[in-house]
Design a protein around this motif. Sequence first.
Motif, PDB file in Angstrom:
ATOM      1  N   ASP A 146     118.777 -32.621  -2.771  1.00 47.37           N
ATOM      2  CA  ASP A 146     118.927 -33.794  -3.844  1.00 47.37           C
ATOM      3  C   ASP A 146     118.129 -33.296  -4.982  1.00 47.37           C
ATOM      4  OD1 ASP A 146     119.078 -36.033  -5.362  1.00 47.37           O
ATOM      5  OD2 ASP A 146     117.952 -37.188  -4.176  1.00 47.37           O
ATOM      6  N   ALA A 147     118.877 -32.806  -6.030  1.00 44.35           N
ATOM      7  CA  ALA A 147     118.219 -32.675  -7.387  1.00 44.35           C
ATOM      8  C   ALA A 147     118.127 -33.553  -8.364  1.00 44.35           C
ATOM      9  CB  ALA A 147     118.755 -31.183  -7.787  1.00 44.35           C
ATOM     10  N   TRP A 200     107.178 -28.332 -14.344  1.00 42.91           N
ATOM     11  CA  TRP A 200     106.778 -27.068 -13.638  1.00 42.91           C
ATOM     12  C   TRP A 200     107.935 -27.269 -12.468  1.00 42.91           C
ATOM     13  CZ3 TRP A 200     102.078 -24.669 -12.994  1.00 42.91           C
ATOM     14  CH2 TRP A 200     100.982 -25.164 -13.711  1.00 42.91           C
ATOM     15  N   PRO A 201     108.021 -25.671 -11.974  1.00 44.64           N
ATOM     16  CA  PRO A 201     109.052 -25.496 -11.124  1.00 44.64           C
ATOM     17  C   PRO A 201     108.668 -26.133  -9.566  1.00 44.64           C
ATOM     18  CG  PRO A 201     107.777 -23.485 -11.377  1.00 44.64           C
ATOM     19  CD  PRO A 201     107.270 -24.554 -12.622  1.00 44.64           C
ATOM     20  N   VAL A 202     109.544 -26.864  -9.043  1.00 46.83           N
ATOM     21  CA  VAL A 202     109.180 -27.461  -7.817  1.00 46.83           C
ATOM     22  C   VAL A 202     109.810 -26.777  -6.609  1.00 46.83           C
ATOM     23  CG1 VAL A 202     108.590 -29.763  -8.778  1.00 46.83           C
ATOM     24  CG2 VAL A 202     110.762 -29.034  -7.935  1.00 46.83           C
ATOM     25  N   ARG A 203     110.845 -26.032  -6.789  1.00 45.48           N
ATOM     26  CA  ARG A 203     111.576 -25.049  -5.857  1.00 45.48           C
ATOM     27  C   ARG A 203     112.124 -24.013  -6.066  1.00 45.48           C
ATOM     28  NH1 ARG A 203     113.946 -28.510  -0.950  1.00 45.48           N
ATOM     29  NH2 ARG A 203     115.045 -27.064   0.286  1.00 45.48           N
ATOM     30  N   THR A 204     111.975 -22.867  -5.450  1.00 42.87           N
ATOM     31  CA  THR A 204     112.550 -21.394  -5.941  1.00 42.87           C
ATOM     32  C   THR A 204     113.483 -21.132  -5.000  1.00 42.87           C
ATOM     33  OG1 THR A 204     110.404 -20.951  -7.037  1.00 42.87           O
ATOM     34  CG2 THR A 204     112.038 -19.019  -6.770  1.00 42.87           C
ATOM     35  N   ILE A 233     124.452 -27.414  -0.674  1.00 39.68           N
ATOM     36  CA  ILE A 233     124.680 -27.789  -1.836  1.00 39.68           C
ATOM     37  C   ILE A 233     123.830 -28.596  -2.551  1.00 39.68           C
ATOM     38  CG2 ILE A 233     126.376 -29.700  -3.085  1.00 39.68           C
ATOM     39  CD1 ILE A 233     128.284 -29.493  -0.790  1.00 39.68           C
ATOM     40  N   ILE A 234     123.312 -28.204  -3.873  1.00 38.42           N
ATOM     41  CA  ILE A 234     122.419 -28.508  -4.615  1.00 38.42           C
ATOM     42  C   ILE A 234     123.001 -29.626  -5.266  1.00 38.42           C
ATOM     43  CG2 ILE A 234     120.634 -28.265  -6.408  1.00 38.42           C
ATOM     44  CD1 ILE A 234     120.548 -25.224  -5.460  1.00 38.42           C
ATOM     45  N   LYS A 235     122.662 -30.878  -5.162  1.00 39.07           N
ATOM     46  CA  LYS A 235     123.225 -32.039  -5.760  1.00 39.07           C
ATOM     47  C   LYS A 235     122.546 -32.875  -6.806  1.00 39.07           C
ATOM     48  CE  LYS A 235     126.206 -35.105  -3.057  1.00 39.07           C
ATOM     49  NZ  LYS A 235     127.386 -34.335  -2.540  1.00 39.07           N
ATOM     50  N   GLY A 236     123.172 -33.240  -7.745  1.00 42.45           N
ATOM     51  CA  GLY A 236     122.810 -34.331  -8.759  1.00 42.45           C
ATOM     52  C   GLY A 236     121.720 -33.599  -9.843  1.00 42.45           C
ATOM     53  N   GLY A 237     121.569 -32.331 -10.015  1.00 43.70           N
ATOM     54  CA  GLY A 237     120.644 -31.836 -10.877  1.00 43.70           C
ATOM     55  C   GLY A 237     121.455 -31.736 -12.323  1.00 43.70           C
ATOM     56  N   ARG A 238     120.636 -31.245 -13.333  1.00 41.40           N
ATOM     57  CA  ARG A 238     121.221 -30.968 -14.561  1.00 41.40           C
ATOM     58  C   ARG A 238     121.100 -29.344 -14.563  1.00 41.40           C
ATOM     59  NH1 ARG A 238     117.486 -32.681 -19.158  1.00 41.40           N
ATOM     60  NH2 ARG A 238     118.957 -31.807 -20.599  1.00 41.40           N
ATOM     61  N   VAL A 239     122.364 -28.908 -14.800  1.00 41.96           N
ATOM     62  CA  VAL A 239     122.528 -27.365 -14.341  1.00 41.96           C
ATOM     63  C   VAL A 239     122.710 -26.516 -15.779  1.00 41.96           C
ATOM     64  CG1 VAL A 239     123.840 -25.550 -13.126  1.00 41.96           C
ATOM     65  CG2 VAL A 239     123.663 -27.974 -12.244  1.00 41.96           C
ATOM     66  N   VAL A 240     121.738 -25.425 -16.134  1.00 36.90           N
ATOM     67  CA  VAL A 240     121.854 -24.810 -16.974  1.00 36.90           C
ATOM     68  C   VAL A 240     122.535 -23.394 -16.703  1.00 36.90           C
ATOM     69  CG1 VAL A 240     120.661 -23.301 -18.866  1.00 36.90           C
ATOM     70  CG2 VAL A 240     119.527 -25.458 -17.654  1.00 36.90           C
ATOM     71  N   THR A 241     124.040 -23.404 -17.369  1.00 39.91           N
ATOM     72  CA  THR A 241     124.836 -22.484 -17.155  1.00 39.91           C
ATOM     73  C   THR A 241     125.286 -21.837 -18.580  1.00 39.91           C
ATOM     74  OG1 THR A 241     126.859 -23.907 -17.541  1.00 39.91           O
ATOM     75  CG2 THR A 241     125.952 -23.760 -15.190  1.00 39.91           C
ATOM     76  N   GLY A 242     124.763 -20.576 -18.747  1.00 39.54           N
ATOM     77  CA  GLY A 242     125.146 -20.010 -19.990  1.00 39.54           C
ATOM     78  C   GLY A 242     124.647 -20.905 -21.203  1.00 39.54           C
ATOM     79  N   ALA A 243     125.686 -21.071 -21.924  1.00 36.23           N
ATOM     80  CA  ALA A 243     125.285 -21.893 -23.249  1.00 36.23           C
ATOM     81  C   ALA A 243     125.169 -23.252 -22.935  1.00 36.23           C
ATOM     82  CB  ALA A 243     126.244 -21.665 -24.520  1.00 36.23           C
ATOM     83  N   GLU A 244     125.272 -23.851 -21.938  1.00 37.62           N
ATOM     84  CA  GLU A 244     125.610 -25.071 -21.770  1.00 37.62           C
ATOM     85  C   GLU A 244     124.678 -25.692 -20.626  1.00 37.62           C
ATOM     86  OE1 GLU A 244     129.929 -27.023 -22.036  1.00 37.62           O
ATOM     87  OE2 GLU A 244     129.755 -25.100 -20.614  1.00 37.62           O
ATOM     88  N   VAL A 245     124.494 -27.237 -20.743  1.00 35.23           N
ATOM     89  CA  VAL A 245     123.611 -27.753 -19.620  1.00 35.23           C
ATOM     90  C   VAL A 245     124.640 -28.972 -19.069  1.00 35.23           C
ATOM     91  CG1 VAL A 245     121.871 -29.094 -19.135  1.00 35.23           C
ATOM     92  CG2 VAL A 245     121.642 -27.638 -21.158  1.00 35.23           C
ATOM     93  N   ASP A 276     127.339 -30.132  -9.195  1.00 33.49           N
ATOM     94  CA  ASP A 276     126.615 -29.893  -8.022  1.00 33.49           C
ATOM     95  C   ASP A 276     126.636 -28.279  -7.933  1.00 33.49           C
ATOM     96  OD1 ASP A 276     126.289 -32.491  -7.657  1.00 33.49           O
ATOM     97  OD2 ASP A 276     127.772 -32.807  -6.382  1.00 33.49           O
ATOM     98  N   ILE A 277     125.932 -27.621  -7.350  1.00 26.79           N
ATOM     99  CA  ILE A 277     125.999 -26.266  -6.807  1.00 26.79           C
ATOM    100  C   ILE A 277     126.359 -26.031  -5.532  1.00 26.79           C
ATOM    101  CG2 ILE A 277     124.988 -23.870  -7.174  1.00 26.79           C
ATOM    102  CD1 ILE A 277     122.812 -25.181  -9.118  1.00 26.79           C
ATOM    103  N   GLY A 278     127.220 -25.146  -5.163  1.00 29.26           N
ATOM    104  CA  GLY A 278     127.854 -25.100  -3.884  1.00 29.26           C
ATOM    105  C   GLY A 278     127.560 -23.764  -3.403  1.00 29.26           C
ATOM    106  N   ILE A 279     126.784 -23.268  -2.450  1.00 27.87           N
ATOM    107  CA  ILE A 279     126.566 -21.792  -2.166  1.00 27.87           C
ATOM    108  C   ILE A 279     126.737 -21.552  -0.840  1.00 27.87           C
ATOM    109  CG2 ILE A 279     124.211 -20.583  -1.494  1.00 27.87           C
ATOM    110  CD1 ILE A 279     122.772 -22.794  -3.830  1.00 27.87           C
ATOM    111  N   ARG A 280     127.294 -20.376  -0.647  1.00 24.33           N
ATOM    112  CA  ARG A 280     127.900 -19.685   0.377  1.00 24.33           C
ATOM    113  C   ARG A 280     127.472 -18.146   0.529  1.00 24.33           C
ATOM    114  NH1 ARG A 280     133.415 -20.494  -0.528  1.00 24.33           N
ATOM    115  NH2 ARG A 280     133.294 -22.771  -0.057  1.00 24.33           N
TER     116      ARG A 280
END
Length: 466
Positions: free
Chosen positions: A45-46, A431-435, A6-18, A22-26
Amino acid sequence: MSHDLIIKGGRVVTGAEVVNCDIGIRAGRIATLGHDLGDATEVIDATGLIALPGGIDSHVHIAQPSGPGIEMADDFASATRSAACGGNTTVMPFCLPEDGATLRQAVNAYHAKANGQCHIDVSFHLIIKDTDSQTLGQDLPALFEAGYTSFKVFMTYAGLALSDREILDVMDVAKAHNAMVMVHAENEDAIEFLRDKAEEAGNTGPVNHARTRPVPAEREATHRAISLAEIAGVPLTIVHVSNGPALEEITRARRRGAKVFAETCPQYITLTADDLDRAGFEGAKYVCSPPPRDTAEQTAIWAGLEQGDFDLFSSDHCPFRFADTAGKDAPGARATFRNIPNGIPGVETRLPILFSEGVMKGRITLPRFAAITATNHARLYGLAPRKGAIAVGADADITLWDPTLTKPIRQADLHHGSDYTPWEGFNVTGWPVRTLLRGKTVAKEGEIVGAATGDYLSRSAPEFLL
Ligand code: URP
Ligand code: ZN
Ligand code: ZN
Ligand code: ZN
């Protein structure tokens, strides 16, 4: 069901929105977007970071045949290492046949070079330099069906440039298969005329590369490429648009309903022809085609980016070493600009430059940044919906950005095989800090993490947006 990550607490750019979520990955894919996602094997922790779709750079040259004695500075390991550290999760290099080789042989050779070497995912465009019946009648249709769904043609470079008739013949094959045609638009005859004149007058330094490839040579070829595509009845992408008049040809064509897509690159918003005029042989570091123009043309390209005239922002990464006779210092390169290998390194600095100059300076929004650096590349080249967006079901290719981090670009910090960057000392904020590639961290704080787990991506037909 719990998540792997889980990537928690970030601002997530999804399509036309920010959105703050949290982002759950499986199993390498984005499974959930929301809050209170339960437990996970790993949590990142993002807080304070921005989550963007991993960059897709659909215009890079890696280990491409470059003429006798000339060698590109990157192999697939170093190019994808550099790309990952610069926030990218997919790159799309071009397959160029060696002299005498078929397109099919070129594709096989690229797979052999890339296999097991890549830190991020790769997919290949084809370069069409021969228009014989084997290529157009058999190889190209078969390769299209096998997932190579875009072809580049050149209107310049001796040995690569196709005639108008040949371009029409290639477009006709593209039409039959719904493939994307990419065009390098510069008028070869006009350039050769100007080069001969420059050399006759003793004007042989690197800056003459820019002076002999003027705006009208690109504008005319852009107009012609679009006209040929209208005649053949196919959409097309004009790659590496460097100036306002060429862009105007594209916007004018779009207004009459033509499906023309436009790409530009960092060099056309940050460098100028004056960089090729630097003292001694330094200017060779900036020799690429089309050449960087002037500040008025930079302004025109920015206007196009702001207005949505550009669909794609790519690097055209084409790295050569500077202090190397297999690179910029090729035999005869100091005697005449004609012999300087064309191309500059930029796969690692593409996203930071646009983020800093575009997003941080308020010229483009975060969703627009995501569209022209990832989403549109996936859609136009047949990688959507698996790639290019933070959306449920898509591959978890995500780059975390720190918008507060300010530091200059330094060759010493980069990971490409070139021995210089054209942007040495250029200040960047953000800058990108994690890919993350399919949910696994592949680069963190400017260093590669783990083994080369990049996959080859077969593609479907392009989605012709507009
Ligand atoms: O100078 C450049 N851009 N070299 C790469 C080949 C191309 O035309 O894209
Ligand atoms: Zn090109
Ligand atoms: Zn290129
Ligand atoms: Zn490093």
